[in-house]
Design an enzyme around this catalytic site. Structure first.
Site, PDB file in Angstrom:
ATOM      1  N   TRP A 101       0.640  -1.222   0.158  1.00  0.00           N
ATOM      2  CA  TRP A 101       0.015   0.015   0.019  1.00  0.00           C
ATOM      3  C   TRP A 101       0.897   1.357   0.012  1.00  0.00           C
ATOM      4  O   TRP A 101       0.333   2.285  -0.557  1.00  0.00           O
ATOM      5  CB  TRP A 101      -1.079   0.164   0.996  1.00  0.00           C
ATOM      6  N   ASP A 171      -1.683   6.465   6.903  1.00  0.00           N
ATOM      7  CA  ASP A 171      -2.717   5.419   6.339  1.00  0.00           C
ATOM      8  C   ASP A 171      -3.036   4.415   7.460  1.00  0.00           C
ATOM      9  O   ASP A 171      -2.341   3.761   7.739  1.00  0.00           O
ATOM     10  CB  ASP A 171      -2.285   4.686   5.152  1.00  0.00           C
ATOM     11  N   LYS A 195     -12.587  -2.064   6.026  1.00  0.00           N
ATOM     12  CA  LYS A 195     -11.695  -2.791   6.863  1.00  0.00           C
ATOM     13  C   LYS A 195     -12.522  -3.031   8.378  1.00  0.00           C
ATOM     14  O   LYS A 195     -12.667  -4.059   8.960  1.00  0.00           O
ATOM     15  CB  LYS A 195     -10.456  -2.657   7.067  1.00  0.00           C
TER      16      LYS A 195
END
Ligand SMILES: *Cc1c(COP(=O)(O)O)cnc(C)c1O
Length: 366
Positions: A101, A171, A195
């Site tokens: 990511w 993040d 999530k």
């Protein structure tokens, strides 16, 4: 058969919340209209949104200096929106490369023509199983970007690097509300919802307002200043995901908030890590010091055996344990809504499997 859903995302939601959605889906607050049918300019929506925002502020202890935005486009959209909004002084951004990511975020920032992008540390050498240790910024940057929990590699910053004078951007897509982040330490935090919050389609941004350039004129949907001015209602917001997230926030408050979630996540992950550390067949792939609370990749080291494990686990109701395509093996994602009983069921299944595969491998049952 009881089914436990170990999906990394979209992941399971609290069953009480799903039941509540079901119960009130055809008529929201006795309006005779579904929440999917109400206007984003209605009082019903305004009240729902303000409550969700206030609950989130309380849960995360967001200081007054920071504003909360409810956006769309996923965490991935923020890979572009954050540099557009924050990298305007030095136009330099530093990234810590901790896996997939962060690399995606780096690649998108590099596409912006007037930004200089430096990768100041990388976990490349250890295959991203550990976080880089020497994180130093040699220049002034508009911000340093960290992927706080690496959902795929299963690593997590337990302590933030010491980077005096630099603005941190994090993040936190896969551990927002599951770990006590110190919001004060960040210039900006962002997370997608699917999530640890609710349905996909909602993205949260928490930004320190004085970092924003009030003069900067960006395309509306990418401009935090304009989005803040309209209180995240510049265009049609994702009403249903915001509604569902609001219910999850209320559920979280009832459970005892983020501190309690972190304790429970520690209990679940400790149980599994302990099993992995004591096993002769399975091993956790992430370095001990950097282990994630929520995403736990593991393997037998044998591809065929991993596949057999995933198949048999699925048959036993332990679903979505197949590891991400990039790393293979298995991955157990256990977010806030995931019950301790599921972690226990997985550990017991692993013990049984280990005994079957190789009786002399067996460790004592719990
Ligand atoms: C899932 C995830 C993303 C991507 O989220 P989207 O909502 O699919 O854009 C980004 N970063 C992290 C850490 C993630 O876990």
């Amino acid at each position: 058969m009881v089914v436990y859903n170990f999906s990394a995302g979209p992941a399971m939601m609290p069953s009480e919340v799903v039941e509540q959605i079901k119960a009130e889906l055809t008529s929201y607050k006795a309006s005779q209209m579904s929440v999917m049918e109400i206007s984003h300019r209605s009082d019903l929506y305004a009240q729902m949104f303000q409550e969700a925002k206030a609950d989130l502020r309380e849960l995360l202890a967001v200081p007054k200096t920071h504003r909360i935005l409810f956006l769309q486009g996923g965490a991935s959209m923020q890979f572009t929106t954050v540099p557009l909004n924050l990298a305007y002084k030095t136009k330099r951004i530093a990234f810590v490369d901790t896996g997939h990511w962060s690399q995606t975020a780096i690649a998108d920032a590099k596409l912006l023509p007037d930004k200089e992008v430096d990768v100041i540390a990388s976990g490349h050498e250890n295959g991203y199983t550990a976080l880089p240790t020497k994180i130093k910024a040699q220049k002034d940057y508009d911000y340093v970007h960290l992927t706080i929990n690496n959902t795929i590699e299963g690593t997590m910053f337990q302590k933030l690097p010491e980077l005096a004078g630099q603005t941190l951007v994090g993040d936190i897509s896969s551990n927002i509300l599951g770990y006590q982040h110190n919001v004060d330490k960040y210039g900006l935090l962002y997370a997608s919802a699917q999530k640890n919050i609710g349905p996909a389609g909602l993205t949260l941004v928490i930004v320190k307002e004085d970092l924003l350039d009030q003069e900067q004129d960006l395309p509306s949907m990418l401009d935090y200043v304009k989005l803040i001015k309209e209180d995240s209602n510049l265009n049609t917001p994702p009403v249903f995901p915001i509604y569902a997230a609001g219910l999850v926030f209320k559920w979280l408050k009832k459970q005892g908030g983020v501190a309690q979630m972190q304790r429970q996540n520690e209990e679940k992950s400790n149980l599994l890590y302990e099993q992995l550390d004591n096993s002769k067949l399975f091993k956790a792939t992430a370095a001990k010091a950097d282990r994630s609370l929520t995403n736990i990749p593991f393997t037998t080291g044998d591809k065929a055996l991993d596949e057999r494990f995933v198949t048999e686990a699925t048959q036993a109701g332990l679903c979505n344990l197949k590891g991400h395509a990039l790393v293979g093996g298995m991955r157990a994602s256990m977010y806030n809504a995931f019950p301790y009983a599921g972690a226990k069921a997985l550990v017991e299944f692993m013990q049984k499997f280990e005994q079957q595969v190789h009786p002399s491998f067996a460790v004592s049952a719990l």
